[in-house]
Each structure stands twice: as structure tokens, then as C-alpha cells.
Design a protein around this motif. Structure first.
Motif, PDB file in Angstrom:
ATOM      1  N   GLU A 109       4.463   8.174   2.476  1.00  0.00           N
ATOM      2  CA  GLU A 109       4.322   9.581   2.858  1.00  0.00           C
ATOM      3  C   GLU A 109       5.647  10.266   3.207  1.00  0.00           C
ATOM      4  O   GLU A 109       5.888  11.394   2.766  1.00  0.00           O
ATOM      5  CB  GLU A 109       3.324   9.747   3.998  1.00  0.00           C
ATOM      6  N   TYR A 168       0.818  -1.201   0.000  1.00  0.00           N
ATOM      7  CA  TYR A 168       0.000   0.000   0.000  1.00  0.00           C
ATOM      8  C   TYR A 168       0.856   1.256   0.000  1.00  0.00           C
ATOM      9  O   TYR A 168       2.024   1.234   0.367  1.00  0.00           O
ATOM     10  CB  TYR A 168      -0.950  -0.019   1.196  1.00  0.00           C
ATOM     11  N   THR A 169       0.275   2.377  -0.374  1.00  0.00           N
ATOM     12  CA  THR A 169       1.040   3.609  -0.538  1.00  0.00           C
ATOM     13  C   THR A 169       1.132   4.466   0.721  1.00  0.00           C
ATOM     14  O   THR A 169       1.917   5.411   0.747  1.00  0.00           O
ATOM     15  CB  THR A 169       0.438   4.457  -1.673  1.00  0.00           C
ATOM     16  N   ASP A 170       0.400   4.172   1.779  1.00  0.00           N
ATOM     17  CA  ASP A 170       0.471   4.985   2.998  1.00  0.00           C
ATOM     18  C   ASP A 170       1.896   5.133   3.537  1.00  0.00           C
ATOM     19  O   ASP A 170       2.291   6.238   3.920  1.00  0.00           O
ATOM     20  CB  ASP A 170      -0.442   4.427   4.092  1.00  0.00           C
ATOM     21  N   PRO A 171       2.725   4.067   3.566  1.00  0.00           N
ATOM     22  CA  PRO A 171       4.090   4.219   4.074  1.00  0.00           C
ATOM     23  C   PRO A 171       4.995   5.076   3.183  1.00  0.00           C
ATOM     24  O   PRO A 171       6.125   5.376   3.551  1.00  0.00           O
ATOM     25  CB  PRO A 171       4.614   2.783   4.142  1.00  0.00           C
TER      26      PRO A 171
END
Length: 82
Positions: free
Chosen positions: A66, A61-64
Motif C-alpha cells: 500500500e 501478500y500484497t497488503d504491505p
């Protein structure tokens, strides 16, 4: 290669997979560690390097991502003629 295949590898095999298949995206500092972000196919791998210690963190996923958003140059992705 999938995230699950990568995670099943030994640390030395993960290092080799990053060399052969990984695209280095950027590097950042995290306290006393240097963190390098790679992309392999559809997932990401962070390599935390601290003196003689190395640790891998992989995710889909792309959350990390940031912490990296300010340092990734995406200007080459846009066609300047349009």
C-alpha cells in the motif's frame, strides 16, 4: 526461489540474491530510512537502509504494498491500441 528459501539465507546471501534475481520496483522514504521494494519470483522484499544499518522484510501478500501504490508506474502494462 521461494520466500522461505530467501529467509533462510544469511544477510550477505540475501543481498546477492536481490542483485541476481530481484527486480527493483520503487523506493520510498520512511522517516530516516530509505526503503527499496524488490520482487523476486512470487514474493516481495523491502530493504530498509539507514546509515550503516540495513534490514530486510519479505512477504507474500500484497497488503504491505500500500505505501508504494502511488509511486509504481503501471502504464506500460496496458496496450494503448486496444
Amino acid at each position: 526461489m521461494t520466500l522461505y528459501e530467501f529467509n533462510a539465507l544469511s544477510e550477505s546471501e540475501q543481498t546477492e540474491a536481490l542483485k541476481e534475481n530481484g527486480v527493483e520496483l520503487t523506493t520510498r522514504s520512511d522517516g530516516e530510512s530509505t526503503v527499496t521494494l524488490y520482487q523476486i519470483d512470487s514474493f516481495y522484499v523491502e530493504v530498509y537502509a539507514h546509515k550503516l544499518d540495513r534490514r530486510y522484510r519479505s512477504f507474500l501478500y500484497t497488503d504491505p504494498l500500500e505505501p508504494y501504490l502511488g509511486s509504481i508506474d503501471i502504464t506500460g502494462l496496458f496496450d494503448k491500441d486496444k
